[in-house]
Design a protein around this motif. Structure first.
Motif, PDB file in Angstrom:
ATOM      1  N   LEU A 117      28.875  18.015 -32.328  1.00 29.10           N
ATOM      2  CA  LEU A 117      28.741  19.382 -32.835  1.00 29.10           C
ATOM      3  C   LEU A 117      27.761  20.182 -31.969  1.00 29.10           C
ATOM      4  N   ILE A 118      26.681  19.543 -31.572  1.00 28.88           N
ATOM      5  CA  ILE A 118      25.703  20.203 -30.699  1.00 28.88           C
ATOM      6  C   ILE A 118      26.358  20.527 -29.359  1.00 28.88           C
ATOM      7  N   ARG A 119      27.154  19.588 -28.848  1.00 27.24           N
ATOM      8  CA  ARG A 119      27.864  19.823 -27.577  1.00 27.24           C
ATOM      9  C   ARG A 119      28.838  20.989 -27.709  1.00 27.24           C
ATOM     10  N   ALA A 120      29.543  21.043 -28.840  1.00 27.79           N
ATOM     11  CA  ALA A 120      30.487  22.142 -29.061  1.00 27.79           C
ATOM     12  C   ALA A 120      29.749  23.476 -29.126  1.00 27.79           C
ATOM     13  N   LEU A 121      28.593  23.500 -29.779  1.00 25.40           N
ATOM     14  CA  LEU A 121      27.799  24.730 -29.852  1.00 25.40           C
ATOM     15  C   LEU A 121      27.303  25.137 -28.463  1.00 25.40           C
ATOM     16  N   ALA A 122      26.873  24.160 -27.676  1.00 27.71           N
ATOM     17  CA  ALA A 122      26.415  24.453 -26.310  1.00 27.71           C
ATOM     18  C   ALA A 122      27.572  24.997 -25.469  1.00 27.71           C
ATOM     19  N   ASP A 123      28.745  24.385 -25.598  1.00 26.95           N
ATOM     20  CA  ASP A 123      29.920  24.869 -24.853  1.00 26.95           C
ATOM     21  C   ASP A 123      30.290  26.284 -25.273  1.00 26.95           C
ATOM     22  N   TRP A 124      30.282  26.533 -26.584  1.00 25.43           N
ATOM     23  CA  TRP A 124      30.594  27.871 -27.090  1.00 25.43           C
ATOM     24  C   TRP A 124      29.593  28.885 -26.533  1.00 25.43           C
ATOM     25  N   SER A 125      28.317  28.507 -26.521  1.00 19.72           N
ATOM     26  CA  SER A 125      27.272  29.399 -26.008  1.00 19.72           C
ATOM     27  C   SER A 125      27.523  29.756 -24.554  1.00 19.72           C
ATOM     28  N   LEU A 126      27.865  28.766 -23.752  1.00 19.34           N
ATOM     29  CA  LEU A 126      28.149  29.025 -22.340  1.00 19.34           C
ATOM     30  C   LEU A 126      29.385  29.902 -22.170  1.00 19.34           C
ATOM     31  N   ASP A 127      30.429  29.611 -22.953  1.00 20.02           N
ATOM     32  CA  ASP A 127      31.665  30.392 -22.854  1.00 20.02           C
ATOM     33  C   ASP A 127      31.477  31.856 -23.244  1.00 20.02           C
ATOM     34  N   HIS A 128      30.558  32.132 -24.144  1.00 16.72           N
ATOM     35  CA  HIS A 128      30.390  33.490 -24.674  1.00 16.72           C
ATOM     36  C   HIS A 128      29.099  34.182 -24.232  1.00 16.72           C
ATOM     37  N   ARG A 129      28.374  33.577 -23.327  1.00 18.42           N
ATOM     38  CA  ARG A 129      27.086  34.121 -22.880  1.00 18.42           C
ATOM     39  C   ARG A 129      27.215  35.557 -22.370  1.00 18.42           C
ATOM     40  N   GLU A 130      28.171  35.795 -21.490  1.00 15.88           N
ATOM     41  CA  GLU A 130      28.342  37.135 -20.915  1.00 15.88           C
ATOM     42  C   GLU A 130      28.791  38.154 -21.959  1.00 15.88           C
ATOM     43  N   ALA A 131      29.701  37.762 -22.834  1.00 14.63           N
ATOM     44  CA  ALA A 131      30.184  38.679 -23.876  1.00 14.63           C
ATOM     45  C   ALA A 131      29.050  39.058 -24.829  1.00 14.63           C
ATOM     46  N   ILE A 132      28.209  38.113 -25.150  1.00 17.13           N
ATOM     47  CA  ILE A 132      27.070  38.395 -26.028  1.00 17.13           C
ATOM     48  C   ILE A 132      26.087  39.323 -25.334  1.00 17.13           C
ATOM     49  N   ALA A 133      25.814  39.049 -24.064  1.00 21.00           N
ATOM     50  CA  ALA A 133      24.898  39.912 -23.310  1.00 21.00           C
ATOM     51  C   ALA A 133      25.445  41.340 -23.237  1.00 21.00           C
ATOM     52  N   GLU A 134      26.743  41.480 -23.011  1.00 29.49           N
ATOM     53  CA  GLU A 134      27.362  42.806 -22.953  1.00 29.49           C
ATOM     54  C   GLU A 134      27.307  43.494 -24.312  1.00 29.49           C
ATOM     55  N   ALA A 135      27.580  42.759 -25.379  1.00 27.62           N
ATOM     56  CA  ALA A 135      27.508  43.341 -26.725  1.00 27.62           C
ATOM     57  C   ALA A 135      26.086  43.818 -27.027  1.00 27.62           C
ATOM     58  N   ARG A 136      25.106  43.051 -26.609  1.00 29.37           N
ATOM     59  CA  ARG A 136      23.701  43.457 -26.828  1.00 29.37           C
ATOM     60  C   ARG A 136      23.365  44.722 -26.044  1.00 29.37           C
ATOM     61  N   ARG A 137      23.828  44.775 -24.774  1.00 33.91           N
ATOM     62  CA  ARG A 137      23.574  45.980 -23.973  1.00 33.91           C
ATOM     63  C   ARG A 137      24.218  47.204 -24.623  1.00 33.91           C
ATOM     64  N   THR A 138      25.447  47.043 -25.070  1.00 36.19           N
ATOM     65  CA  THR A 138      26.166  48.155 -25.722  1.00 36.19           C
ATOM     66  C   THR A 138      25.438  48.591 -26.988  1.00 36.19           C
ATOM     67  N   TRP A 139      25.031  47.639 -27.796  1.00 34.11           N
ATOM     68  CA  TRP A 139      24.347  47.957 -29.049  1.00 34.11           C
ATOM     69  C   TRP A 139      23.011  48.633 -28.761  1.00 34.11           C
ATOM     70  N   ASP A 140      22.260  48.101 -27.794  1.00 33.97           N
ATOM     71  CA  ASP A 140      20.961  48.689 -27.437  1.00 33.97           C
ATOM     72  C   ASP A 140      21.100  50.115 -26.936  1.00 33.97           C
ATOM     73  N   GLU A 141      22.157  50.394 -26.174  1.00 31.46           N
ATOM     74  CA  GLU A 141      22.379  51.764 -25.675  1.00 31.46           C
ATOM     75  C   GLU A 141      22.734  52.704 -26.832  1.00 31.46           C
ATOM     76  N   ALA A 142      23.479  52.195 -27.810  1.00 32.29           N
ATOM     77  CA  ALA A 142      23.889  53.031 -28.946  1.00 32.29           C
ATOM     78  C   ALA A 142      22.774  53.175 -29.981  1.00 32.29           C
ATOM     79  N   ASN A 143      21.788  52.287 -29.955  1.00 31.70           N
ATOM     80  CA  ASN A 143      20.692  52.275 -30.935  1.00 31.70           C
ATOM     81  C   ASN A 143      19.351  52.193 -30.215  1.00 31.70           C
ATOM     82  N   PRO A 144      18.942  53.264 -29.551  1.00 33.50           N
ATOM     83  CA  PRO A 144      17.748  53.218 -28.707  1.00 33.50           C
ATOM     84  C   PRO A 144      16.425  53.026 -29.459  1.00 33.50           C
ATOM     85  N   THR A 145      16.387  53.272 -30.754  1.00 32.72           N
ATOM     86  CA  THR A 145      15.094  53.140 -31.443  1.00 32.72           C
ATOM     87  C   THR A 145      14.846  51.826 -32.040  1.00 32.72           C
TER      88      THR A 145
END
Length: 145
Positions: A117-145
């Motif tokens: 299960l830990i391995r699956a979570l680590a794999d999922w994290s690696l697979d979605h790292r860029e998408a999460i980073a992009e979602a955070r950038r988008t959210w931060d730009e839309a919510n500057p405060t």
């Protein structure tokens, strides 16, 4: 509550059915009951447990080996973490009667059963790292405060 959080964010059942949203993968039943997930989440959701379990998945480790393998963990936090994991039955502790005493830790059978299960979570994290980073950038730009 902020102005951005006044609307409903979870789809209602009819709306979910219309959009072909699958049923939840994990459910404790209805009405919600204690299915034990809170205890597991409390243990694995702390800062150090998954890292210690991951290291012990590679084999038996002495205390200092664990401390060196888990960057940033203090002696006290490692002590607290291994005690909690031992209490939960995920690791075992063996004290060898030497001077000074040698203490070794290893995963129990139950602890080993968590590693996939830990391995699956680590794999999922690696697979979605860029998408999460992009979602955070988008959210931060839309919510500057």
């Amino acid at each position: 509550m902020s102005l951005g959080h006044t609307g409903v964010t979870a789809p209602v059942a009819a709306d979910a059915a219309r959009r072909d949203i699958p049923d939840p993968v994990v459910s404790c039943g209805s009405p919600p009951e204690d299915c034990g997930i809170r205890d597991v989440q409390d243990r694995l959701g702390d800062k150090w447990s998954v890292m210690v379990l991951s290291e012990l998945a590679a084999g038996i480790r002495r205390f200092r080996q664990l401390q060196r393998a888990v960057p940033g963990i203090s002696q006290r936090m490692l002590t607290v973490t291994v005690r909690r994991l031992e209490r939960d039955g995920l690791i075992s502790r063996t004290v060898h009667p030497t001077i000074p005493p040698q203490v070794e830790y290893e995963l129990t059978e139950m602890g080993h059963s968590l590693t996939h299960l830990i391995r699956a979570l680590a794999d999922w994290s690696l697979d979605h790292r860029e998408a999460i980073a992009e979602a955070r950038r988008t959210w931060d730009e839309a919510n500057p405060t």
